[in-house]
Scaffold this motif. Structure first.
Motif, mmCIF file in Angstrom:
data_model
loop_
_atom_site.group_PDB
_atom_site.id
_atom_site.type_symbol
_atom_site.label_atom_id
_atom_site.label_comp_id
_atom_site.label_asym_id
_atom_site.label_seq_id
_atom_site.Cartn_x
_atom_site.Cartn_y
_atom_site.Cartn_z
ATOM 1 N N PRO A 122 2.084 -7.270 -7.779
ATOM 2 C CA PRO A 122 2.315 -7.299 -6.862
ATOM 3 C C PRO A 122 3.032 -6.044 -6.324
ATOM 4 O O PRO A 122 4.328 -6.473 -6.562
ATOM 5 C CB PRO A 122 2.814 -8.862 -7.049
ATOM 6 N N ILE A 123 2.243 -5.479 -6.082
ATOM 7 C CA ILE A 123 2.877 -4.322 -4.853
ATOM 8 C C ILE A 123 1.917 -3.823 -3.605
ATOM 9 O O ILE A 123 0.874 -4.006 -4.184
ATOM 10 C CB ILE A 123 2.875 -2.626 -6.582
ATOM 11 N N TRP A 124 2.419 -3.826 -2.389
ATOM 12 C CA TRP A 124 2.074 -3.605 -1.542
ATOM 13 C C TRP A 124 2.358 -2.438 -0.891
ATOM 14 O O TRP A 124 3.638 -2.405 -0.984
ATOM 15 C CB TRP A 124 1.795 -4.814 -0.553
ATOM 16 N N LYS A 125 1.127 -2.064 -0.253
ATOM 17 C CA LYS A 125 1.479 -0.820 0.615
ATOM 18 C C LYS A 125 1.575 -0.597 1.989
ATOM 19 O O LYS A 125 0.510 -1.336 2.667
ATOM 20 C CB LYS A 125 0.444 0.544 0.226
ATOM 21 N N HIS A 126 2.882 -0.309 2.821
ATOM 22 C CA HIS A 126 2.455 -0.330 4.231
ATOM 23 C C HIS A 126 2.065 0.754 4.739
ATOM 24 O O HIS A 126 3.279 1.680 4.692
ATOM 25 C CB HIS A 126 4.146 -1.608 4.274
ATOM 26 N N GLN A 127 1.179 0.714 5.345
ATOM 27 C CA GLN A 127 0.787 2.435 5.740
ATOM 28 C C GLN A 127 0.624 2.126 7.814
ATOM 29 O O GLN A 127 -0.282 1.024 7.829
ATOM 30 C CB GLN A 127 -0.334 3.563 5.125
ATOM 31 N N VAL A 128 1.067 3.824 8.247
ATOM 32 C CA VAL A 128 1.776 3.192 9.714
ATOM 33 C C VAL A 128 0.952 4.107 9.844
ATOM 34 O O VAL A 128 0.582 5.601 9.314
ATOM 35 C CB VAL A 128 2.840 3.570 10.411
ATOM 36 N N PHE A 129 0.081 4.106 11.334
ATOM 37 C CA PHE A 129 -1.297 5.402 11.477
ATOM 38 C C PHE A 129 -0.921 6.191 12.828
ATOM 39 O O PHE A 129 -0.225 5.534 13.774
ATOM 40 C CB PHE A 129 -2.203 4.526 11.782
ATOM 41 N N ALA A 130 -1.125 7.676 13.292
ATOM 42 C CA ALA A 130 -0.397 7.924 14.211
ATOM 43 C C ALA A 130 -1.037 7.273 15.495
ATOM 44 O O ALA A 130 -0.288 7.563 16.195
ATOM 45 C CB ALA A 130 -1.218 9.323 14.579
ATOM 46 N N ASP A 131 -1.906 6.553 15.650
ATOM 47 C CA ASP A 131 -2.420 6.275 16.770
ATOM 48 C C ASP A 131 -1.554 4.586 16.800
ATOM 49 O O ASP A 131 -2.145 3.782 17.519
ATOM 50 C CB ASP A 131 -4.014 5.460 16.385
ATOM 51 N N GLY A 132 -0.645 4.503 15.871
ATOM 52 C CA GLY A 132 0.539 3.485 16.503
ATOM 53 C C GLY A 132 -0.103 1.916 15.844
ATOM 54 O O GLY A 132 0.608 1.169 15.357
ATOM 55 N N THR A 133 -1.032 1.637 15.405
ATOM 56 C CA THR A 133 -1.433 0.810 14.327
ATOM 57 C C THR A 133 -0.984 0.884 12.701
ATOM 58 O O THR A 133 -0.568 2.135 12.471
ATOM 59 C CB THR A 133 -3.274 0.739 14.314
ATOM 60 N N SER A 134 -1.277 -0.581 12.106
ATOM 61 C CA SER A 134 -0.687 -0.714 11.033
ATOM 62 C C SER A 134 -1.478 -1.129 9.946
ATOM 63 O O SER A 134 -1.918 -1.932 10.578
ATOM 64 C CB SER A 134 0.533 -0.253 10.672
ATOM 65 N N GLU A 135 -1.089 -0.977 9.310
ATOM 66 C CA GLU A 135 -1.609 -1.951 7.731
ATOM 67 C C GLU A 135 -0.872 -2.359 6.670
ATOM 68 O O GLU A 135 -0.793 -1.158 6.224
ATOM 69 C CB GLU A 135 -3.681 -1.608 7.640
ATOM 70 N N TRP A 136 -1.434 -3.363 5.644
ATOM 71 C CA TRP A 136 -0.613 -3.698 4.482
ATOM 72 C C TRP A 136 -1.616 -3.663 3.258
ATOM 73 O O TRP A 136 -3.023 -4.664 3.514
ATOM 74 C CB TRP A 136 -0.048 -4.770 4.449
ATOM 75 N N VAL A 137 -1.685 -2.722 2.780
ATOM 76 C CA VAL A 137 -2.683 -2.343 1.380
ATOM 77 C C VAL A 137 -2.357 -3.550 0.000
ATOM 78 O O VAL A 137 -1.633 -3.318 0.036
ATOM 79 C CB VAL A 137 -2.972 -1.309 1.029
ATOM 80 N N GLY A 138 -2.874 -4.657 -0.452
ATOM 81 C CA GLY A 138 -2.868 -5.411 -1.214
ATOM 82 C C GLY A 138 -2.360 -7.065 -0.990
ATOM 83 O O GLY A 138 -1.626 -7.030 -2.462
ATOM 84 N N ALA A 139 -2.077 -6.947 -0.302
ATOM 85 C CA ALA A 139 -1.105 -7.847 -0.125
ATOM 86 C C ALA A 139 -2.144 -9.219 -0.098
ATOM 87 O O ALA A 139 -3.407 -9.033 0.823
ATOM 88 C CB ALA A 139 -0.375 -8.436 1.860
ATOM 89 N N CYS A 140 -1.607 -10.354 -0.313
ATOM 90 C CA CYS A 140 -2.333 -11.430 0.368
ATOM 91 C C CYS A 140 -3.258 -12.226 0.948
ATOM 92 O O CYS A 140 -2.363 -11.816 2.125
ATOM 93 C CB CYS A 140 -2.682 -12.666 -1.411
#
Length: 140
Positions: A122-140
């Motif tokens: 259970p390790i989650w990645k949060h990435q923020v993009f240059a266009d202002g959007t973001s996403e969590w990867v690996g989160a349930c």
């Protein structure tokens, strides 16, 4: 000596050399290593910020995965370390190293270790993009 020589979830920079030293073994004929780094783009979008978070049970789950990989393959030595916190482009996010009697076994065990780590720990990645959007990867 335990074949699992180095495991951890850290908020400090990771060292490939540390992982290689940990799996050094005179009975091993092959050592495979995987190094995951922060890239500047994902899904065709520029990444401006990346952060990893871990559940309090992450190290326990990492050990469980490592024990399973070691039991299923001819592993002589294994190391796996994942970083948490804010990372910059080029930073190392994860290092997996596996030593086995032969190269084919080392490649297979290393691939299994990183794949199972990514799917089961259970390790989650949060990435923020240059266009202002973001996403969590690996989160349930």
């Amino acid at each position: 000596m335990d074949v699992i020589r180095l495991l951890g979830i850290r908020d400090t920079p990771l060292s490939v050399d540390e992982a290689l030293r940990a799996v050094g073994d005179h009975t091993a004929g092959g050592t495979a290593i995987f190094v995951g780094t922060v890239r500047e783009e994902d899904q065709g979008k520029a990444v401006t910020l990346l952060s990893y978070s871990a559940h309090p049970t992450a190290e326990q789950e990492l050990r469980r995965v490592a024990e399973k990989v070691a039991a299923d393959h001819a592993v002589t030595a294994l190391a796996a370390v994942h970083r948490v916190g804010d990372l910059e482009l080029g930073d190392i996010a994860v290092v997996v190293a596996v030593a086995c009697p032969h190269r084919g076994e080392a490649f297979a065990a290393c691939r299994r270790m990183i794949d199972d780590l990514k799917h089961e720990v259970p390790i989650w990645k949060h990435q923020v993009f240059a266009d202002g959007t973001s996403e969590w990867v690996g989160a349930c």
